[in-house]
Design an enzyme around this catalytic site. Sequence first.
Site, short mmCIF file in Angstrom:
data_model
loop_
_atom_site.label_atom_id
_atom_site.label_comp_id
_atom_site.label_asym_id
_atom_site.label_seq_id
_atom_site.Cartn_x
_atom_site.Cartn_y
_atom_site.Cartn_z
N LYS A 53 8.41 26.28 100.51
CA LYS A 53 7.99 24.82 100.17
C LYS A 53 8.71 23.89 101.22
O LYS A 53 10.07 24.13 101.38
CB LYS A 53 8.43 24.70 98.88
CG LYS A 53 8.42 23.05 98.40
CD LYS A 53 6.91 22.72 98.01
CE LYS A 53 6.79 21.14 97.41
NZ LYS A 53 7.58 21.08 95.95
N ILE A 54 7.67 23.19 101.77
CA ILE A 54 8.73 22.19 102.78
C ILE A 54 7.89 20.99 102.70
O ILE A 54 7.00 20.86 101.94
CB ILE A 54 8.42 22.77 104.08
CG1 ILE A 54 6.87 22.66 104.63
CG2 ILE A 54 8.86 24.14 104.62
CD1 ILE A 54 6.70 22.79 106.21
N SER A 55 8.40 19.90 103.27
CA SER A 55 7.82 18.58 103.48
C SER A 55 6.67 18.68 104.37
O SER A 55 6.55 19.34 105.36
CB SER A 55 8.87 17.55 103.86
OG SER A 55 10.02 17.53 103.06
N THR A 111 8.81 14.07 103.95
CA THR A 111 7.76 13.05 103.73
C THR A 111 8.33 11.75 103.24
O THR A 111 7.91 10.77 103.79
CB THR A 111 6.66 13.71 102.70
OG1 THR A 111 6.38 14.88 103.21
CG2 THR A 111 5.48 12.57 103.03
N ALA A 112 9.28 11.49 102.45
CA ALA A 112 9.95 10.55 102.14
C ALA A 112 10.35 9.76 103.34
O ALA A 112 10.23 8.46 103.47
CB ALA A 112 11.06 10.73 101.04
N HIS A 155 11.53 12.63 93.58
CA HIS A 155 11.49 13.44 92.04
C HIS A 155 11.82 12.86 91.18
O HIS A 155 11.45 11.75 90.87
CB HIS A 155 12.26 15.06 92.44
CG HIS A 155 11.71 15.73 93.60
ND1 HIS A 155 10.43 15.94 93.94
CD2 HIS A 155 12.41 16.26 94.37
CE1 HIS A 155 10.48 16.89 95.16
NE2 HIS A 155 11.62 17.02 95.33
#
Length: 280
Positions: A53-55, A111-112, A155
């Site tokens: 899982k990555i951005s 992404t943030a 989150h």
Amino acid sequence: MKIAFSPCPNDTFVFHAWVHGLIPGAPKLDVTYADIDITNGMAAGSDGPDVVKISYAALPWVLSEYALLPCGGALGKGCGPLLLTSNKAGGIFDPAKLHSSRVAVPSERSTAYLLFRLWAAQNVPGGVGEITVLPFHEIMPAVRDGLVDAGLVIHEARFTYPAYGLTLMADLGNWWEQDTDLPIPLGAIIARRSLDLSAISSWIQESVRYAWAHPKASSEYVLHHSQELSAEVTQAHIKLYVNEFTEHIGEIGYKAVASLLSRASQEGLVPKVDLERLYL
């Protein structure tokens, strides 16, 4: 099969069935639980996991070895990152003041942070002062304690930040949605191109469907990894981040990813991406 994802409720909810051997025919998983900044780095290394899982923002750096899977990730509306500041005297409430401020972010390839940079290009003349990378669970305490002037959170922080005495400066998800009318591409599941990508996608989709069909089955596992969050917060987190895009990203989801990466490359924030390499 080696896999790495975060201990956040949405990831543990999605992968519970596969991790616990409940998906017929799926191989046993060797799981690493790690913050998104760590998993982004793992995928960029030469010996990264089989599935990780990555951005979405980190995709341009790993597409030579990994392919984006059409399931298991986090996209949606009303679930984007928040820029927070302190309620205390001296809190930074005017975005223009970020030019001389310290801002904590969860990862330079998150992404943030990518959304923040796109937003700041429009709202912070001269650019942001100083950026500090912190694990996401350390950001709100750092803002509260005055170690940084503002923090970019993700989150479950959108549910808990008032308890830290913090104030919302900008909802970057709302900004993105109003600007594009597309969902926010947050977290991606990728797998090594040398593997059977269709089979892996099928196992993940079966794990998602099992989670929805048996929502209480994963409760103990989710709470164990959720860093002392309450059951109410974990459920709100899952409801927000596990949705139809988790089961299959679909045309709209791919369009959102293409829009994010295209805009970012035009701004010189990420390498230019051959969008055809996103697909299986």
